[in-house]
Design a protein around this motif. Sequence first.
Motif, mmCIF file in Angstrom:
data_model
loop_
_atom_site.group_PDB
_atom_site.id
_atom_site.type_symbol
_atom_site.label_atom_id
_atom_site.label_comp_id
_atom_site.label_asym_id
_atom_site.label_seq_id
_atom_site.Cartn_x
_atom_site.Cartn_y
_atom_site.Cartn_z
ATOM 1 N N ARG A 1 0.863 -0.880 -0.060
ATOM 2 C CA ARG A 1 0.080 -0.598 -0.013
ATOM 3 C C ARG A 1 1.005 1.148 0.714
ATOM 4 O O ARG A 1 0.695 2.189 -1.024
ATOM 5 C CB ARG A 1 -1.274 -0.178 1.260
ATOM 6 C CG ARG A 1 -1.659 -0.822 0.818
ATOM 7 C CD ARG A 1 -2.958 -0.798 2.481
ATOM 8 N NE ARG A 1 -2.915 -1.202 3.385
ATOM 9 C CZ ARG A 1 -2.465 -1.896 4.512
ATOM 10 N NH1 ARG A 1 -3.241 -3.042 3.852
ATOM 11 N NH2 ARG A 1 -2.246 -2.257 5.318
ATOM 12 N N HIS A 2 1.932 1.093 1.049
ATOM 13 C CA HIS A 2 2.907 2.338 0.687
ATOM 14 C C HIS A 2 3.697 2.536 -0.768
ATOM 15 O O HIS A 2 3.357 3.798 -1.255
ATOM 16 C CB HIS A 2 4.216 2.006 1.718
ATOM 17 C CG HIS A 2 5.152 3.169 1.944
ATOM 18 N ND1 HIS A 2 4.869 4.131 2.224
ATOM 19 C CD2 HIS A 2 6.558 3.288 1.436
ATOM 20 C CE1 HIS A 2 5.959 5.204 2.131
ATOM 21 N NE2 HIS A 2 6.613 3.749 1.122
ATOM 22 N N ILE A 3 4.254 2.088 -1.214
ATOM 23 C CA ILE A 3 4.391 1.967 -2.370
ATOM 24 C C ILE A 3 3.583 2.521 -3.586
ATOM 25 O O ILE A 3 3.609 2.836 -4.449
ATOM 26 C CB ILE A 3 5.278 1.064 -3.316
ATOM 27 C CG1 ILE A 3 6.017 0.128 -2.188
ATOM 28 C CG2 ILE A 3 5.521 0.382 -4.764
ATOM 29 C CD1 ILE A 3 7.123 -1.645 -1.741
ATOM 30 N N GLY A 4 2.005 1.708 -3.426
ATOM 31 C CA GLY A 4 1.079 2.119 -4.081
ATOM 32 C C GLY A 4 1.055 2.448 -5.429
ATOM 33 O O GLY A 4 -0.041 2.762 -5.940
ATOM 34 N N LEU A 5 2.217 1.587 -5.910
ATOM 35 C CA LEU A 5 1.630 0.731 -7.943
ATOM 36 C C LEU A 5 1.362 -0.455 -7.651
ATOM 37 O O LEU A 5 1.235 -1.406 -7.155
ATOM 38 C CB LEU A 5 3.389 1.001 -8.251
ATOM 39 C CG LEU A 5 3.993 2.766 -8.056
ATOM 40 C CD1 LEU A 5 4.395 2.732 -8.544
ATOM 41 C CD2 LEU A 5 2.715 2.856 -9.354
ATOM 42 N N GLU B 1 4.770 -3.586 -12.458
ATOM 43 C CA GLU B 1 5.008 -2.376 -12.704
ATOM 44 C C GLU B 1 5.908 -2.429 -12.444
ATOM 45 O O GLU B 1 6.636 -1.597 -12.574
ATOM 46 C CB GLU B 1 4.475 -1.154 -12.235
ATOM 47 C CG GLU B 1 2.842 -1.350 -13.270
ATOM 48 C CD GLU B 1 1.514 0.181 -13.454
ATOM 49 O OE1 GLU B 1 2.136 0.911 -12.841
ATOM 50 O OE2 GLU B 1 0.727 -0.196 -13.842
ATOM 51 N N TYR B 2 7.085 -3.008 -10.716
ATOM 52 C CA TYR B 2 8.022 -2.852 -11.119
ATOM 53 C C TYR B 2 8.331 -4.281 -10.301
ATOM 54 O O TYR B 2 8.059 -4.967 -10.085
ATOM 55 C CB TYR B 2 7.963 -1.438 -9.261
ATOM 56 C CG TYR B 2 7.339 -2.337 -8.264
ATOM 57 C CD1 TYR B 2 7.511 -2.528 -6.775
ATOM 58 C CD2 TYR B 2 5.534 -1.296 -7.983
ATOM 59 C CE1 TYR B 2 6.527 -2.982 -5.601
ATOM 60 C CE2 TYR B 2 4.933 -2.190 -7.021
ATOM 61 C CZ TYR B 2 5.782 -2.343 -6.511
ATOM 62 O OH TYR B 2 4.709 -2.715 -5.110
ATOM 63 N N ARG B 3 9.901 -4.074 -9.651
ATOM 64 C CA ARG B 3 10.363 -5.369 -8.607
ATOM 65 C C ARG B 3 11.435 -5.007 -7.730
ATOM 66 O O ARG B 3 11.692 -3.943 -7.715
ATOM 67 C CB ARG B 3 11.900 -5.875 -10.468
ATOM 68 C CG ARG B 3 10.852 -6.394 -11.793
ATOM 69 C CD ARG B 3 10.441 -7.457 -12.059
ATOM 70 N NE ARG B 3 10.221 -7.890 -12.980
ATOM 71 C CZ ARG B 3 8.422 -7.148 -13.282
ATOM 72 N NH1 ARG B 3 7.831 -6.524 -12.690
ATOM 73 N NH2 ARG B 3 8.104 -7.872 -14.722
ATOM 74 N N VAL B 4 11.160 -6.472 -7.364
ATOM 75 C CA VAL B 4 12.090 -6.180 -5.832
ATOM 76 C C VAL B 4 13.166 -7.317 -4.917
ATOM 77 O O VAL B 4 13.241 -8.233 -6.732
ATOM 78 C CB VAL B 4 10.988 -5.771 -4.478
ATOM 79 C CG1 VAL B 4 9.978 -5.198 -4.706
ATOM 80 C CG2 VAL B 4 10.089 -7.602 -4.991
ATOM 81 N N ALA B 5 13.871 -6.691 -4.529
ATOM 82 C CA ALA B 5 14.648 -7.860 -4.256
ATOM 83 C C ALA B 5 14.838 -7.645 -2.586
ATOM 84 O O ALA B 5 14.693 -6.570 -1.840
ATOM 85 C CB ALA B 5 16.135 -7.943 -4.972
ATOM 86 N N SER B 6 15.350 -8.551 -2.132
ATOM 87 C CA SER B 6 15.430 -8.912 -0.969
ATOM 88 C C SER B 6 16.941 -8.917 0.234
ATOM 89 O O SER B 6 18.124 -9.817 -0.863
ATOM 90 C CB SER B 6 14.945 -10.070 -0.303
ATOM 91 O OG SER B 6 13.476 -10.035 -0.944
ATOM 92 N N ILE B 7 17.231 -8.491 0.893
ATOM 93 C CA ILE B 7 18.461 -8.866 1.550
ATOM 94 C C ILE B 7 18.392 -9.247 3.302
ATOM 95 O O ILE B 7 17.629 -8.394 3.753
ATOM 96 C CB ILE B 7 19.122 -7.621 1.898
ATOM 97 C CG1 ILE B 7 19.320 -7.168 0.727
ATOM 98 C CG2 ILE B 7 20.754 -7.824 2.630
ATOM 99 C CD1 ILE B 7 20.368 -6.221 0.424
ATOM 100 N N GLY B 8 18.853 -10.197 3.549
ATOM 101 C CA GLY B 8 18.930 -10.933 4.885
ATOM 102 C C GLY B 8 17.108 -11.406 4.937
ATOM 103 O O GLY B 8 17.315 -11.966 6.082
#
Length: 556
Positions: free
Chosen positions: A413-417, A421-428
């Motif tokens: 909800r914070h990103i709001g898109l 339409e976007y890509r993410v990756a994780s650390i930890g």
Amino acid sequence: MFARKEWWHITVASMALAVYVAPLFLLGEDAHIRVHDNLDSNIAWYKVLAGSGEIFGPVDASIPQIINGELSRNAFGPEMSGIVWLHAFLPSMAAYAVSQAITRILAFIGMYLLLKKHTISGPRHQWVATAVALAFALTPFWPSGMLSTLGMPLALWALLNIRAGEKRPINWIVLLLLPLYSSFVLGFFFFIVVAGLFWVVEAIKTRKWNLRFLLAIAAMTAMFLLVEYRLVYSFLFDDEPNSRDEYFHARLPFWHAVRLSLKNFFLGHTHVMTVHGLFIIAATVMALGIIFTKKSWRKEKMFLQLLVLNIVLSVWYAFWFYRGWLPLTERFHFLDTFNFARFHFLRPLVIYTGFALALKIIADSGVAWRKAAAVLAAAQIVLLFMFNDEIVYREKPTFRQFYAEKQFAEIGRHIGLPKNEYRVASIGIHPAIAQYNGFYTLDTYNNFYPLSYKHEFRKIIAKELEKNNVIREYFDEWGGRCYLFTAELGKRYMFKKNSKATLKNLELDTSQFKKMGGTYIFSAVPIMNAEENRLQLERTFISKESAWKIYLYKAF
């Protein structure tokens, strides 16, 4: 018909099984279950597959939510697999609980039938069959393997019935239905190979071609190939280099392989945990002592054969990683891409059948010995109860805490898109968490994806890999975990919200990250030099129901 005493034994065993799986149903998402090769991968894969609309996708289909759509549909479970449909129709945790119950019930039935008819027949030893079948059904098997190992006794029972000339349809039904709830490459390939070798040896010895037995083996093989047609297609027709092409297994020196043989023999393997190193080993030693004393070698031939086979399987497993294989693996590449070490997946069947025979040998040696056998059987069952997931993984996040759905919904909800339409990756943290929550990820845990993607992704973490040989070797010579590895965190990817860890010297190629479509990084630890990596902290997310504190960074 079962005798009254036999019914009583089976009823008690059934109640024990019910108690064992009860936490999964009573606690639901607040239950503790295995993380490795389970929460961090398979459970999320089933949910992604169910939501992708590609359960019945063609062999050239891909899963758009993972690694920019370069992950093949064939890397997921076949549409004829029962566990895929459990996760398609039920919430993930409910599907997991039902799968556990199905597998353990059929494991008990299969081992009980095998022991009663082909191993220790007769009412005198019925209690041994029930106790060992219960113990076998309580072993902490790899969840997504389903009946891949725990279904072997049922398959062997059916095959031996057919071999003996029995014409009941149930035997054929068992052999044709088992492939719908098990894996070919994670168990039954090796079972079928050994069954085929047994047929060959027997045919040579007796000079009789038991064609019904051979047909049964062939029918089961054909059914597996039909169910796993995607795997067959990928093996025969997909010539695009994939991540398995950089997997190198032959690296152990001779004495390291010897030590691994001993470790495997006494402690087993994480995917086929048998918990046999205490009471089953004790029963084996006692039975051997009795055989030596009575010189009953011929009478207890089956027990001794199983013991030798158990040793051979452990040695085979360990020496598959011996560097002496290198000349062959360099010449025949499939020896690297297919894990032939998995013949040791036969060990649960071998070990528990041998345990039953050991208890029989001990019980037949007198009243006191019979009591000792009963104590060993009961002790093994109690020990296995102590290996219940709710006990073993009590310090790990629960299902709810691990996937943290409310927390990640808030992030969305914070990103709001729209997430596509976007890509993410994780650390930890494992990327499976983001995948489970519907995010499109550049990182993943899969052992079958394009090699070209692995090389492109590597550019993001190239400087980090240079600083840490452990993660460099892990990524370059396997790469199943296509993660944002960092030198400071190493091979750790579960930093809970009370962690004090930080990243002070992170060096990511953010331009490459953005080139591949990356926008956001979900980090479980604060990145102290975020600006140097062209990352901006947008917000920190904490939830009572989550195990994580997520630092949301946006690449600029």
